[in-house]
Design a protein around this motif. Structure first.
Motif, PDB file in Angstrom:
ATOM      1  N   LYS A  16      29.200  10.072   6.884  1.00 34.78           N
ATOM      2  CA  LYS A  16      28.988  10.425   8.278  1.00 34.78           C
ATOM      3  C   LYS A  16      27.495  10.500   8.568  1.00 34.78           C
ATOM      4  CE  LYS A  16      33.267  13.031   8.988  1.00 34.78           C
ATOM      5  NZ  LYS A  16      33.845  14.344   9.353  1.00 34.78           N
ATOM      6  N   TYR A  18      25.306  11.184  12.198  1.00 36.77           N
ATOM      7  CA  TYR A  18      25.394  11.403  13.635  1.00 36.77           C
ATOM      8  C   TYR A  18      24.012  11.449  14.272  1.00 36.77           C
ATOM      9  CZ  TYR A  18      30.221  12.992  12.761  1.00 36.77           C
ATOM     10  OH  TYR A  18      31.532  13.074  12.393  1.00 36.77           O
ATOM     11  N   VAL A  22      26.742  13.156  19.426  1.00 34.16           N
ATOM     12  CA  VAL A  22      27.894  12.890  18.564  1.00 34.16           C
ATOM     13  C   VAL A  22      28.181  14.082  17.666  1.00 34.16           C
ATOM     14  CG1 VAL A  22      28.875  11.357  16.814  1.00 34.16           C
ATOM     15  CG2 VAL A  22      27.364  10.423  18.573  1.00 34.16           C
ATOM     16  N   SER A  23      29.452  14.388  17.497  1.00 33.51           N
ATOM     17  CA  SER A  23      29.896  15.420  16.560  1.00 33.51           C
ATOM     18  C   SER A  23      31.211  14.959  15.944  1.00 33.51           C
ATOM     19  CB  SER A  23      30.094  16.757  17.287  1.00 33.51           C
ATOM     20  OG  SER A  23      31.208  16.681  18.175  1.00 33.51           O
ATOM     21  N   ASP A  24      31.834  15.818  15.155  1.00 34.99           N
ATOM     22  CA  ASP A  24      33.135  15.475  14.577  1.00 34.99           C
ATOM     23  C   ASP A  24      34.210  15.319  15.650  1.00 34.99           C
ATOM     24  OD1 ASP A  24      32.295  15.367  11.960  1.00 34.99           O
ATOM     25  OD2 ASP A  24      32.848  17.443  11.509  1.00 34.99           O
ATOM     26  N   ILE A  27      31.966  12.055  21.347  1.00 38.19           N
ATOM     27  CA  ILE A  27      30.881  11.090  21.549  1.00 38.19           C
ATOM     28  C   ILE A  27      30.530  11.149  23.032  1.00 38.19           C
ATOM     29  CG2 ILE A  27      30.143   8.685  21.387  1.00 38.19           C
ATOM     30  CD1 ILE A  27      32.512   8.243  19.416  1.00 38.19           C
ATOM     31  N   ARG A  65      37.662  11.388  17.741  1.00 37.40           N
ATOM     32  CA  ARG A  65      36.598  11.890  18.621  1.00 37.40           C
ATOM     33  C   ARG A  65      36.891  11.500  20.068  1.00 37.40           C
ATOM     34  NH1 ARG A  65      34.006   9.364  14.314  1.00 37.40           N
ATOM     35  NH2 ARG A  65      32.965  10.797  12.865  1.00 37.40           N
ATOM     36  N   ASP A 331      31.878   6.130  11.052  1.00 41.58           N
ATOM     37  CA  ASP A 331      31.296   7.473  11.074  1.00 41.58           C
ATOM     38  C   ASP A 331      29.769   7.437  11.140  1.00 41.58           C
ATOM     39  OD1 ASP A 331      33.657   8.915  11.067  1.00 41.58           O
ATOM     40  OD2 ASP A 331      33.849   8.839   8.876  1.00 41.58           O
ATOM     41  N   LEU A 333      27.346   7.092  13.608  1.00 45.43           N
ATOM     42  CA  LEU A 333      27.199   7.075  15.059  1.00 45.43           C
ATOM     43  C   LEU A 333      25.800   7.494  15.487  1.00 45.43           C
ATOM     44  CD1 LEU A 333      30.774   8.309  15.746  1.00 45.43           C
ATOM     45  CD2 LEU A 333      29.777   6.315  16.874  1.00 45.43           C
ATOM     46  N   THR A 334      24.824   6.938  14.812  1.00 47.91           N
ATOM     47  CA  THR A 334      23.443   7.097  15.256  1.00 47.91           C
ATOM     48  C   THR A 334      23.171   6.087  16.366  1.00 47.91           C
ATOM     49  OG1 THR A 334      22.636   5.489  13.657  1.00 47.91           O
ATOM     50  CG2 THR A 334      22.698   7.804  12.950  1.00 47.91           C
TER      51      THR A 334
END
Length: 387
Positions: A16, A18, A22-24, A27, A65, A331, A333-334
């Protein structure tokens, strides 16, 4: 398997990672839209996009998400859009900015977003200046550029009207000038000198004077490079004057409810446009599974929307392409990987697109869809023109 709303494959697997927004569980994506102002008729695009992500979230979102699309009014004003985009980036900390409408709006925030390295994805504007990966790698459109569309019309005119005067009424900004530039390129040097043009400002209440000026020499061809309100005015005025040129109009103003009906169905019959999407009024798609599925979706999630208006259905394409990019991110998601995945679309079918319309991108290809079909309004719907 559901065609339009199936979960797209290709999700990346890995640790992961982020970035902002973004979090668990979420988005956060941002956009501004012309909920007020001269282009408010086009805000239905954004309303449909918001509704699609609500639908997607009800189905579990993307890998668990929820996608939260923040959509703020920009009044179709670049200064207001810039203020709202700064709010989205600096206060809301969105992962990306999505589907901003209008060339001037997108250009006004482009340098800021690229400086902040925030993806500015799938602009609802087709300016060729928004397909410049060398200078602005974080800014990407979706549909054929305005210049490509202008070239498309110019080549068709040369093939079908080898002689005669050509008139153009165009919005006096980067949007209109890009289309005119493409048109002249498509016409070639021999016909370019036969073009008589009349620019107008987007804020003017009517374009009737410009149409009357162009009509004086009775050109055989008229091109209208404008948004729905002014396009409808121009078509109606041409009809009232008894002038009967072959009319081409900007693809994005092809809405039957926003342009054709206000202009008058009789006045609009025979008008030509470029198209990339299936039109809900076209009987060709009556039994098309993708179209039938969209109509069922629309009844539940956008019951107030006019299902005959392709602006509502085409909005799903923008949302679905963004969904595909986010799925490919897995996972990671940058912002950097969101951009990388946006640059890595290969033959992805354009949702609700015409046969042959696919999405392809790379680090150097920022015109994802290149396909265009010439269509004519026949008095009830848009039909393909044999070329």
């Amino acid at each position: 398997m559901s065609m339009l709303f199936a979960a797209a494959g290709g999700e990346a697997i890995g640790q992961k990672a982020y970035g902002p927004g973004v979090s668990d569980t979420e988005i956060v994506i941002g956009q501004t839209a012309p909920y007020s102002g001269p282009a408010s008729a086009l805000s239905r695009i954004h309303k449909s996009e918001v509704s699609y992500f609500e639908y997607l979230n009800a189905k579990g979102g993307i890998s668990g998400r929820k996608v939260r699309l923040l959509s703020y009014d920009d009044g179709f004003s670049p200064p207001k859009a810039f203020e709202q985009v700064r709010r989205l980036v600096e206060q809301d900390e969105v992962a990306a900015v999505f589907s901003l409408l209008g060339t001037a709006i997108n250009i006004s925030v482009r340098q800021y977003l690229n400086g902040k390295k925030v993806p500015q994805l799938f602009t609802a504007a087709q300016s060729s200046s928004l397909a410049d990966p060398q200078r602005y790698p974080y800014t990407m459109g979706l549909l054929p550029t305005l210049r490509s569309e202008g070239v498309f019309y110019g080549k068709h005119i040369v093939a079908t009207k080898p002689r005669g005067k050509i008139a153009v009424i165009y919005q006096n900004d980067d949007f209109g000038k890009d289309l005119v530039g493409g048109l002249k390129e498509g016409l070639g040097s021999q016909r370019e000198g036969q073009v008589d043009s009349q620019p107008f400002e987007v804020t003017v209440p009517t374009v009737e004077n410009q149409v009357a000026a162009l009509a004086a020499s009775r050109p055989e061809v008229l091109l209208i490079f404008a948004y729905p309100k002014h396009t409808a005015q121009a078509i109606r005025k041409v009809h009232e004057m008894g002038w009967k040129p072959t009319i081409y109009m900007f693809s994005g103003s092809g809405s039957i409810s926003s342009t054709i009906k206000p202009a008058g169905v009789e006045a609009s019959t025979g008008v030509l446009r470029a198209a990339f999407f299936k039109d809900p009024t076209d009987p060709r798609w009556k039994d098309d599974p993708e179209m039938k599925e969209w109509l069922e979706y629309s009844k539940q999630y956008t019951p107030d929307a006019d299902v005959s208006d392709y602006l509502n259905s085409s909005a799903i394409a923008f949302a679905k392409v963004l969904e595909q990019v986010l799925r490919q991110c897995g996972d990671n998601l940058t912002r950097e990987n969101i951009l990388k995945q946006a640059q890595s679309l290969h033959d992805f079918p354009l949702p609700l697109g015409l046969p042959g319309a696919v999405v392809n991108t790379s680090e150097t290809n920022y015109e994802p869809v290149k396909f265009m079909e010439l269509q004519r309004f026949d008095g009830s719907t848009w039909v393909p023109v044999e070329q």
